[in-house]
Write a protein that holds these residues in place. Structure first.
Motif, PDB file in Angstrom:
ATOM      1  N   ALA A 191      21.017  10.446 -49.329  1.00  0.00           N
ATOM      2  CA  ALA A 191      21.813  11.515 -49.925  1.00  0.00           C
ATOM      3  C   ALA A 191      20.999  12.803 -50.039  1.00  0.00           C
ATOM      4  N   ALA A 192      19.744  12.678 -50.450  1.00  0.00           N
ATOM      5  CA  ALA A 192      18.884  13.861 -50.565  1.00  0.00           C
ATOM      6  C   ALA A 192      18.686  14.514 -49.204  1.00  0.00           C
ATOM      7  N   SER A 193      18.443  13.694 -48.191  1.00  0.00           N
ATOM      8  CA  SER A 193      18.244  14.230 -46.841  1.00  0.00           C
ATOM      9  C   SER A 193      19.494  14.928 -46.326  1.00  0.00           C
TER      10      SER A 193
ATOM     11  N   ALA B  76      21.966  16.151 -48.092  1.00  0.00           N
ATOM     12  CA  ALA B  76      22.244  17.352 -48.891  1.00  0.00           C
ATOM     13  C   ALA B  76      21.400  18.524 -48.390  1.00  0.00           C
ATOM     14  N   GLY B  77      20.163  18.232 -47.982  1.00  0.00           N
ATOM     15  CA  GLY B  77      19.327  19.283 -47.396  1.00  0.00           C
ATOM     16  C   GLY B  77      19.934  19.825 -46.120  1.00  0.00           C
ATOM     17  N   ALA B  78      20.471  18.923 -45.292  1.00  0.00           N
ATOM     18  CA  ALA B  78      21.142  19.361 -44.064  1.00  0.00           C
ATOM     19  C   ALA B  78      22.378  20.173 -44.383  1.00  0.00           C
ATOM     20  N   LEU B  79      23.117  19.767 -45.408  1.00  0.00           N
ATOM     21  CA  LEU B  79      24.305  20.511 -45.821  1.00  0.00           C
ATOM     22  C   LEU B  79      23.927  21.919 -46.282  1.00  0.00           C
ATOM     23  N   GLU B  80      22.860  22.020 -47.061  1.00  0.00           N
ATOM     24  CA  GLU B  80      22.424  23.339 -47.534  1.00  0.00           C
ATOM     25  C   GLU B  80      22.112  24.261 -46.354  1.00  0.00           C
ATOM     26  N   LYS B  81      21.419  23.743 -45.343  1.00  0.00           N
ATOM     27  CA  LYS B  81      21.098  24.551 -44.169  1.00  0.00           C
ATOM     28  C   LYS B  81      22.361  24.929 -43.401  1.00  0.00           C
ATOM     29  N   THR B  82      23.315  24.006 -43.338  1.00  0.00           N
ATOM     30  CA  THR B  82      24.569  24.291 -42.647  1.00  0.00           C
ATOM     31  C   THR B  82      25.334  25.405 -43.353  1.00  0.00           C
ATOM     32  N   ILE B  83      25.332  25.355 -44.672  1.00  0.00           N
ATOM     33  CA  ILE B  83      25.999  26.401 -45.464  1.00  0.00           C
ATOM     34  C   ILE B  83      25.395  27.764 -45.146  1.00  0.00           C
ATOM     35  N   GLU B  84      24.078  27.813 -45.053  1.00  0.00           N
ATOM     36  CA  GLU B  84      23.405  29.086 -44.770  1.00  0.00           C
ATOM     37  C   GLU B  84      23.636  29.565 -43.346  1.00  0.00           C
ATOM     38  N   SER B  85      24.011  28.655 -42.453  1.00  0.00           N
ATOM     39  CA  SER B  85      24.154  29.021 -41.044  1.00  0.00           C
ATOM     40  C   SER B  85      25.574  29.448 -40.661  1.00  0.00           C
ATOM     41  N   VAL B  86      26.518  29.354 -41.585  1.00  0.00           N
ATOM     42  CA  VAL B  86      27.906  29.706 -41.270  1.00  0.00           C
ATOM     43  C   VAL B  86      28.012  31.182 -40.859  1.00  0.00           C
ATOM     44  N   ASN B  87      28.657  31.420 -39.738  1.00  0.00           N
ATOM     45  CA  ASN B  87      28.881  32.778 -39.249  1.00  0.00           C
ATOM     46  C   ASN B  87      30.144  33.331 -39.904  1.00  0.00           C
ATOM     47  N   MET B  88      29.982  34.138 -40.937  1.00  0.00           N
ATOM     48  CA  MET B  88      31.127  34.636 -41.688  1.00  0.00           C
ATOM     49  C   MET B  88      32.040  35.521 -40.849  1.00  0.00           C
ATOM     50  N   ALA B  89      31.475  36.151 -39.830  1.00  0.00           N
ATOM     51  CA  ALA B  89      32.272  37.046 -38.994  1.00  0.00           C
ATOM     52  C   ALA B  89      33.352  36.302 -38.229  1.00  0.00           C
ATOM     53  N   SER B  90      33.156  34.987 -38.056  1.00  0.00           N
ATOM     54  CA  SER B  90      34.124  34.205 -37.287  1.00  0.00           C
ATOM     55  C   SER B  90      35.209  33.598 -38.163  1.00  0.00           C
ATOM     56  N   LEU B  91      35.137  33.786 -39.482  1.00  0.00           N
ATOM     57  CA  LEU B  91      36.114  33.200 -40.389  1.00  0.00           C
ATOM     58  C   LEU B  91      37.399  34.016 -40.426  1.00  0.00           C
ATOM     59  N   GLN B  92      38.520  33.308 -40.598  1.00  0.00           N
ATOM     60  CA  GLN B  92      39.790  33.979 -40.819  1.00  0.00           C
ATOM     61  C   GLN B  92      39.790  34.607 -42.221  1.00  0.00           C
ATOM     62  N   ALA B  93      40.742  35.497 -42.474  1.00  0.00           N
ATOM     63  CA  ALA B  93      40.743  36.270 -43.728  1.00  0.00           C
ATOM     64  C   ALA B  93      40.746  35.373 -44.958  1.00  0.00           C
ATOM     65  N   GLU B  94      41.629  34.349 -44.990  1.00  0.00           N
ATOM     66  CA  GLU B  94      41.704  33.472 -46.150  1.00  0.00           C
ATOM     67  C   GLU B  94      40.437  32.642 -46.295  1.00  0.00           C
ATOM     68  N   GLU B  95      39.907  32.178 -45.174  1.00  0.00           N
ATOM     69  CA  GLU B  95      38.665  31.415 -45.197  1.00  0.00           C
ATOM     70  C   GLU B  95      37.517  32.275 -45.720  1.00  0.00           C
TER      71      GLU B  95
END
Length: 289
Positions: free
Chosen positions: A172-174, A176-195
């Motif tokens: 779970a710790a491992s 969660a670390g991957a999830l944290e990095k994934t969150i930081e890597s999201v390209n906000m420019a590609s998100l739809q308006a509501e997203e």
């Protein structure tokens, strides 16, 4: 050019030509395939290559596989599925966790941001990256199905949820670390308006919750943080254009009877707050489609 080089280069070209010549009705595509080293190259090419059916050549620097195949015998998706089952994420399929974990240490590439929502239908453990129900869909269907940029976040959340179901604090710790990095890597420019609106409200809290779980191997603390992570992810899941239903569930017993919710890609109840102690405790309170 030395005489040796003059001899080696044509021999290589000839060998490549002969391999392709063995494949009738040959079609060739390129696809992104993750990996690290020469050992990865050998494994990827071996997994994808079948005599007189398909031939794979992987470029380590470009992280690209060139796939030549006979469409009367197989599909590019089938080749990529075999590569995923060997442990290597690619643009169509996510490798099973067990296959990735079995790779040699030097071959365990960074998976951050590489996965989309998993769909287990007919894949033998290799999950489609485009959310389609069948790996054999035609190319136009696969091209039309563009997964949301938030899909990797959902996938890594589901992995974390499954680790808590198994009461595996280390995993779970491992994850969660991957999830944290994934969150930081999201390209906000590609998100739809509501997203985009939902993401801006939730990102910092999600990152904080994931980091807290990653820093701890206390299962009780991890589960407490997972409950807030789930609450913060819920409005994001509602806003995202996900390719398959997500189930929003409630455990009435957790947190001294105050209860807690979680998201799941499976309809069956598998409680991440108690694991095998009360695996089926809880109920579905909403299906997000």
């Amino acid at each position: 050019m030395s005489l040796l080089r003059k001899l080696v280069v044509p021999a290589f070209v000839l060998a490549s030509f002969q391999l392709h010549a063995q494949i009738k009705n040959a079609e060739t595509i390129t696809a992104k395939v993750s990996g690290n080293c020469g050992m990865c190259e050998a494994t990827i090419e071996k997994a994808g290559t079948v005599k007189k059916e398909s031939q794979v050549e992987w470029d380590k620097d470009k992280q690209v596989a060139t796939i030549t195949y006979d469409p009367q015998k197989t599909t590019a998706d089938q080749v990529l599925k075999r590569i995923a089952l060997a442990g290597y994420d690619n643009e169509k399929f996510l490798a099973p966790e067990e296959a990735y974990n079995n790779l040699h240490g030097c071959c365990q590439y960074e998976r951050v941001g590489s996965a989309a929502v998993e769909d287990k239908a007919g894949t033998n453990g290799a999950h489609p990256m485009d959310g389609s129900e069948h790996a054999g869909h035609n190319a136009s269907t696969a091209a039309d199905a563009q997964p949301t940029a938030l899909a990797p976040v959902m996938t890594n959340y589901f992995r974390l949820q499954q680790a808590l179901v198994k009461s595996d604090a280390k995993q779970a710790a491992s994850l969660a670390g991957a999830l944290e990095k994934t969150i930081e890597s999201v390209n906000m420019a590609s998100l739809q308006a509501e997203e985009h609106t939902a993401w801006m409200k939730a990102k910092e809290r999600l990152s904080s919750d994931a980091a807290g779980i990653a820093r701890s191997q206390d299962l009780k603390k991890q589960r407490q943080l997972f409950s807030t992570l789930s609450e913060n992810l819920y409005p994001l899941a509602k806003a995202a254009d996900l390719p398959q239903p997500v189930y929003y569930n409630n455990c009435p017993m957790f947190n001294d009877g105050k209860g807690a919710n979680w998201l799941s890609e499976e309809k069956a109840i598998k409680n991440p707050y108690y694991g095998s102690q009360m695996l089926t405790c809880g109920k579905n309170i909403e299906t997000i489609e």
